[in-house]
Design an enzyme around this catalytic site. Sequence first.
Site, PDB file in Angstrom:
ATOM      1  N   HIS A   1       0.774  -1.116   0.191  1.00  0.00           N
ATOM      2  CA  HIS A   1      -0.012   0.122   0.116  1.00  0.00           C
ATOM      3  C   HIS A   1       0.877   1.183   0.003  1.00  0.00           C
ATOM      4  CE1 HIS A   1      -2.874  -3.031   1.196  1.00  0.00           C
ATOM      5  NE2 HIS A   1      -3.937  -1.998   1.612  1.00  0.00           N
TER       6      HIS A   1
ATOM      7  N   GLY B   1      -0.767  -2.407  -5.651  1.00  0.00           N
ATOM      8  CA  GLY B   1      -1.842  -3.505  -5.414  1.00  0.00           C
ATOM      9  C   GLY B   1      -3.131  -2.851  -5.102  1.00  0.00           C
TER      10      GLY B   1
ATOM     11  N   GLU C   1     -13.243  -9.208   0.354  1.00  0.00           N
ATOM     12  CA  GLU C   1     -13.743  -7.726   0.477  1.00  0.00           C
ATOM     13  C   GLU C   1     -14.174  -7.188  -0.973  1.00  0.00           C
ATOM     14  OE1 GLU C   1     -10.409  -5.371   2.637  1.00  0.00           O
ATOM     15  OE2 GLU C   1      -9.521  -7.388   2.232  1.00  0.00           O
TER      16      GLU C   1
ATOM     17  N   GLU D   1     -18.985  -2.957   1.842  1.00  0.00           N
ATOM     18  CA  GLU D   1     -18.301  -1.975   2.726  1.00  0.00           C
ATOM     19  C   GLU D   1     -18.565  -0.553   2.322  1.00  0.00           C
ATOM     20  OE1 GLU D   1     -13.789  -2.506   2.152  1.00  0.00           O
ATOM     21  OE2 GLU D   1     -13.636  -0.583   3.154  1.00  0.00           O
TER      22      GLU D   1
ATOM     23  N   CYS E   1     -10.484   2.295   7.569  1.00  0.00           N
ATOM     24  CA  CYS E   1     -10.349   3.119   6.224  1.00  0.00           C
ATOM     25  C   CYS E   1     -11.763   3.866   6.191  1.00  0.00           C
ATOM     26  CB  CYS E   1     -10.190   2.262   5.084  1.00  0.00           C
ATOM     27  SG  CYS E   1     -11.318   0.636   5.264  1.00  0.00           S
TER      28      CYS E   1
HETATM   29 ZN   LIG Z   1     -13.408   1.227   4.314  1.00  0.00          ZN
END
Ligand SMILES: [Zn+2]
Length: 636
Positions: free
Chosen positions: A132, A183, A310, A326, A394
């Site tokens: 990241h 990524g 996810e 999400e 996040c």
């Molecule tokens: Zn999030």
Amino acid sequence: MPTIKRQLEPVPFTAVAFNDTFWAPRIEVNRTVTIPHVYQQCEATGCISAFDLNFQRPVPTPIVLIFGDSDPAKWLEAASYSLATHPDRELEALIDRVADKIIRAQQTDGYLNTHFTVTQPDMRWRNLRDWHEMYCAGHLIEAAVAHYQATGKRELLDAVCRYADHIDAAFGREPGKKRGYCGHPEIELALIKLYHATNNVRYLKLASYFVDERGAQPHYFDLEARERGDDPANFWAKTYEYCQAQVPVREQSKVVGHAVRAMYLLSAVTDLAHENDDPSLLATADRLWDNLLTRRMYLTGGIGPSRHNEGFTADYDLPDETAYAETCATIGLIQWNQRLLQFAGDSLYADVIERGLYNGFLSSVSLEGSTFFYENPLASVGSHHRQSWFECPCCPPNIARTLASLGQYFYSTGVHDVWVHHYAQGSVQLKVAGHEVRLRQITNYPWDGDVKIEVDLHRPQTLTLHLRVPGWCEHWQLRINGAPATDLKPPVNGYLAIEREWRMGDVVDYSMAMSVQTVWAHPAVRYLEGRVALQRGPIVYCLEGVDHDGIILDRIAIDPKQVLAGGWRVEHRADLLDGVNILRGAAQVVDDAGWEGTLYRHTEPSSKEIDVTAIPYYAWDNRAPGEMRVWLRAVR
Ligand SMILES: [Zn+2]
């Protein structure tokens, strides 16, 4: 060759003011509760002090700590947006202190990432697949652009430019550079923002390179794994779909993998279609949008059903109770559709934005603004609740930046045009063909569909006012200065176009009929067969346990014919859930009398009639904890 340039220019959120009872209080809660809360949590978890570069971490480090720079960056972006519409000396001082910390953490070569400066300096840029680094860089860039636009201060912007220059020197197709890309897409859309803030075309070219190179063979993630001494096949996610890198994006036919990554990448793809006048990118975005909208999106605008990756699974795989959906993915969906909307002003994209904003996005934050959903399922047995923070946090700062800049979604302008995409009481200050135009909306949207628009301009001006006819709206009426608009053409791209010479004080009365509607899912969605949902205007409804006295919600069945015949009442309840319209109607509930000591029997259970109450889905889990269900069994 026909150009594919955007015909619409979104109106910045700084030109839009809300004074309604729906969004204005939420933006205020975001400013006074959520933004301070996110700051305190970033502080408490050490990701702001990390920029002092004196922390200690074990190696290997949990991944959530590796990308910790992104959350203070998103806080800084949210706080800067808030500052831009609501001057606040104390907040500005705090923002500047955080910006200064970030700048001081920058290395002499331009590199700016706390983890790989302190804990693993020898591992810089060695695992783009998982670590990241560019994702964090992207959020720092977005924060710096927001900070510069809100305050006019260039220092942080200059710092991220040095960082972007550093990245540009390290990655690309030129000899001596690595042919890598992140990524987790994010830096691509950020670099396009940086290009607009600085006019430096190198940032646009770098964004284009990252999008074009992604998924190319030989695969960069394989090469860098071997360089680290790792087996590329030993990839925990099993497939590069997770990283949006299984094939080059132009070859993709379905939206796959990690949903947030997909949305951030497609936002950049759509930006680049415009910037580079590239029809192949717009065709890619269209193709993937079509797959998403016809097979892979929840009724609430949630996307990505699976916790496992996810993200996305198979067409029509939309389980309600286990939906991952999400919060960041719905935010990404909104951002992507905002970009698509600007090409031709097609209301289909504004419909997606509206669906997301009023449902899957808004559910993610509690009414008091300090607890959040990461996952937004469409049914719950009562164990899913908002939390004040997450190990991977996040979503909360993403919610904060979305609410702080909400006005950006409401209007666009063209050469002689104004588009009204969304309805909320408030005003907007526009410039069309060099002239100032002010519009004022007077409405109780989303609780009713009547919108009065007052036009305020210095001198008469000919322009076309485009009013969106939402996808849910079947009948509408329009009056101009009190008279029915008889010569109005049918909607084009889902917008009513009113072309005339507008004068100071002109008034448009637009009335969208808003009834209680039933919604059915495609029969291929096996979880939803025989089920129906309720919607009124843009709001998706649900039943909540607290209103139903302990009755198991799955035993309740409603009669869709009764709903369509007007058998359900709409009641405005100012005292409930900060003011909502609730729906009330009759339903059948399976009677469990006579079942004692028996698991199976040969006679069908009886039912009895009860009254049920549906509340807006976004407002669930703000009272006593309990069950929730959007998709209800239908009496057929
Ligand atoms: Zn999030």
